[in-house]
Scaffold this motif. Structure first.
Motif, PDB file in Angstrom:
ATOM      1  N   ASN A 221       0.704  -1.400  -0.035  1.00 39.72           N
ATOM      2  CA  ASN A 221       0.010   0.053   0.092  1.00 39.72           C
ATOM      3  C   ASN A 221       0.651   1.163  -0.024  1.00 39.72           C
ATOM      4  O   ASN A 221       0.648   2.278  -0.620  1.00 39.72           O
ATOM      5  CB  ASN A 221      -0.792   0.138   1.091  1.00 39.72           C
ATOM      6  N   ALA A 225       0.912   3.368  -3.684  1.00 44.98           N
ATOM      7  CA  ALA A 225      -0.096   4.350  -3.296  1.00 44.98           C
ATOM      8  C   ALA A 225      -0.341   5.343  -4.482  1.00 44.98           C
ATOM      9  O   ALA A 225      -1.262   5.531  -4.836  1.00 44.98           O
ATOM     10  CB  ALA A 225       0.339   5.024  -2.234  1.00 44.98           C
ATOM     11  N   ALA A 226       0.878   6.016  -4.724  1.00 47.15           N
ATOM     12  CA  ALA A 226       0.746   7.012  -5.958  1.00 47.15           C
ATOM     13  C   ALA A 226       0.233   6.284  -7.259  1.00 47.15           C
ATOM     14  O   ALA A 226      -0.547   6.816  -8.053  1.00 47.15           O
ATOM     15  CB  ALA A 226       1.906   7.581  -6.195  1.00 47.15           C
ATOM     16  N   ILE A 228      -1.842   3.692  -7.663  1.00 50.92           N
ATOM     17  CA  ILE A 228      -3.097   3.210  -7.378  1.00 50.92           C
ATOM     18  C   ILE A 228      -4.034   4.542  -7.699  1.00 50.92           C
ATOM     19  O   ILE A 228      -5.123   4.574  -8.250  1.00 50.92           O
ATOM     20  CB  ILE A 228      -3.391   2.568  -6.114  1.00 50.92           C
ATOM     21  N   GLU A 229      -3.605   5.715  -7.097  1.00 47.92           N
ATOM     22  CA  GLU A 229      -4.187   6.824  -7.077  1.00 47.92           C
ATOM     23  C   GLU A 229      -4.433   7.311  -8.493  1.00 47.92           C
ATOM     24  O   GLU A 229      -5.458   7.915  -9.043  1.00 47.92           O
ATOM     25  CB  GLU A 229      -3.824   7.858  -6.290  1.00 47.92           C
ATOM     26  N   GLN A 230      -3.214   7.265  -9.373  1.00 49.56           N
ATOM     27  CA  GLN A 230      -3.300   7.572 -10.785  1.00 49.56           C
ATOM     28  C   GLN A 230      -4.084   6.825 -11.361  1.00 49.56           C
ATOM     29  O   GLN A 230      -4.949   7.411 -12.434  1.00 49.56           O
ATOM     30  CB  GLN A 230      -1.726   7.596 -11.161  1.00 49.56           C
ATOM     31  N   VAL A 232      -7.045   4.901 -10.567  1.00 46.14           N
ATOM     32  CA  VAL A 232      -8.349   5.190 -10.223  1.00 46.14           C
ATOM     33  C   VAL A 232      -8.786   6.343 -10.734  1.00 46.14           C
ATOM     34  O   VAL A 232      -9.807   6.529 -11.250  1.00 46.14           O
ATOM     35  CB  VAL A 232      -8.492   5.155  -8.612  1.00 46.14           C
ATOM     36  N   ASP A 233      -7.803   7.612 -10.717  1.00 44.10           N
ATOM     37  CA  ASP A 233      -8.216   8.704 -11.240  1.00 44.10           C
ATOM     38  C   ASP A 233      -8.459   8.695 -12.573  1.00 44.10           C
ATOM     39  O   ASP A 233      -9.481   9.375 -13.335  1.00 44.10           O
ATOM     40  CB  ASP A 233      -7.297   9.912 -10.701  1.00 44.10           C
ATOM     41  N   ALA A 245     -13.779   4.451  -7.233  1.00 47.21           N
ATOM     42  CA  ALA A 245     -13.262   3.910  -6.043  1.00 47.21           C
ATOM     43  C   ALA A 245     -13.889   2.323  -5.512  1.00 47.21           C
ATOM     44  O   ALA A 245     -13.345   2.004  -4.657  1.00 47.21           O
ATOM     45  CB  ALA A 245     -13.906   4.916  -4.903  1.00 47.21           C
ATOM     46  N   LEU A 248     -10.995   0.150  -5.261  1.00 48.29           N
ATOM     47  CA  LEU A 248      -9.936   0.393  -4.322  1.00 48.29           C
ATOM     48  C   LEU A 248      -9.810  -1.087  -3.430  1.00 48.29           C
ATOM     49  O   LEU A 248      -8.569  -1.599  -3.063  1.00 48.29           O
ATOM     50  CB  LEU A 248     -10.238   1.481  -3.395  1.00 48.29           C
ATOM     51  N   ARG A 252      -5.829  -2.470  -3.213  1.00 44.74           N
ATOM     52  CA  ARG A 252      -5.373  -2.406  -2.092  1.00 44.74           C
ATOM     53  C   ARG A 252      -5.001  -3.729  -1.342  1.00 44.74           C
ATOM     54  O   ARG A 252      -5.757  -4.466  -1.648  1.00 44.74           O
ATOM     55  CB  ARG A 252      -6.053  -1.438  -0.898  1.00 44.74           C
TER      56      ARG A 252
END
Length: 296
Positions: A221, A225-226, A228-230, A232-233, A245, A248, A252
């Motif tokens: 995680n 993290a970065a 995954i955020e990229q 998902v966005d 979301a 997630l 994760r």
């Protein structure tokens, strides 16, 4: 509390595989420590840069073990393995069954394509179809209200109950225990689930305490993290999902997932040692080889 290496020391520093890291440095119950640079875990190696290949070469790798399914390889591409002909790698990776590519030079790196996937509930295929459909209602029906997490729990249970999956995980361990096995890097797509369970098996067999095993698993995680955020966005901005979301729980690492796998072991076998012998089909010779190769 167990003492652990720093985050910087654990990461391999690969640009194209941010979750690539070293299992070295973890202490065992008998006072020994895992060697650095011999047992490496990672996400997919298909996006490695030329600089990443140089870094991997410096580790003196003998083997790369790819646990991805055929569909995952088709989508993301085959591994980049230093020293192996690209055509041979592609031929091996585009297989639904285990294939090994041995190097022409005995000092080179071997590739083991060892696909582990649940044919009856292939999460990768289910998610791909959900994204391709772009139907928000269908996506919520598949992933919402705890269904995504339940899907992951089912996957971790399958790691233990399915005999083919157990055999493939046992093969990873045998390669790590072989006299000419490590340095070895094993990976799946995200370096989280199949890779995480393989790492948990190795660490547990060597006597690493359970909390440290969970710490290593959950480190995904932080490493990812970065990314995954990229991802998902991007699913939202590209119009692939109304509620990105929802993904997630799939992206994760969650403690409950790994707890499920260990609980399944406890439900099916009286001890981890019996699971090692009867569930994985491994013996004391393999365990001794693992200790010899991986412990200081």
């Amino acid at each position: 509390m167990t003492q652990q290496p720093t985050e910087t020391a654990r990461s391999l520093g690969l640009t194209g595989a941010v979750n690539a890291r070293d299992l070295g440095g973890y202490p065992t119950a008998d006072g020994r420590v895992l060697r650095h640079g011999v047992a490496l875990r990672a996400d997919a190696l298909s996006r490695l840069t030329d600089g990443d290949l140089t870094v991997l070469a410096e580790h003196g790798l003998r083997r790369v073990v790819d646990l991805r399914s055929l569909d995952e390889v088709r989508e993301a591409g085959p591994d980049r393995v230093p020293g192996l002909p690209a055509a041979a790698v592609v031929a091996a990776e585009l297989s639904g069954v285990p294939v090994t590519v041995e190097p022409a030079d005995p000092a080179g790196i071997a590739l083991h394509h060892l696909p582990i996937f649940a044919a009856d509930f292939d999460i990768y295929v289910a998610l791909r179809n959900a994204l391709a459909d772009r139907d928000a209602a269908k996506q919520r029906a598949l992933l919402g209200d705890g269904k995504a997490a339940a899907m992951m729990v089912g996957l971790y249970r399958w790691f233990v109950t399915d005999p083919v999956a157990r055999d493939r995980f046992a093969t990873v361990i045998r390669l790590l225990a072989a006299p000419d096995g490590p340095p070895l890097i094993f990976h799946c797509s995200a370096g989280k689930d199949r890779t995480g369970w393989a790492a948990a098996l190795v660490l547990t067999a060597l006597g690493v305490d359970r909390e440290t095993v969970f710490d290593d698993y959950l480190l995904t995680n932080e490493r990812s993290a970065a990314l995954i955020e990229q991802i998902v966005d991007s699913f939202g901005t590209r119009g692939l999902m109304k509620e990105p979301a929802l993904l997630l729980p799939v992206f994760r690492a969650e403690r409950a997932y790994l707890e499920t796998a260990f609980a399944e072991v406890a439900a099916g076998w009286p001890s981890f040692e019996k699971f090692w012998q009867d569930g994985l089909g491994l013996d004391d010779e393999v365990l001794e080889g693992l200790r010899t190769n991986l412990l200081v």
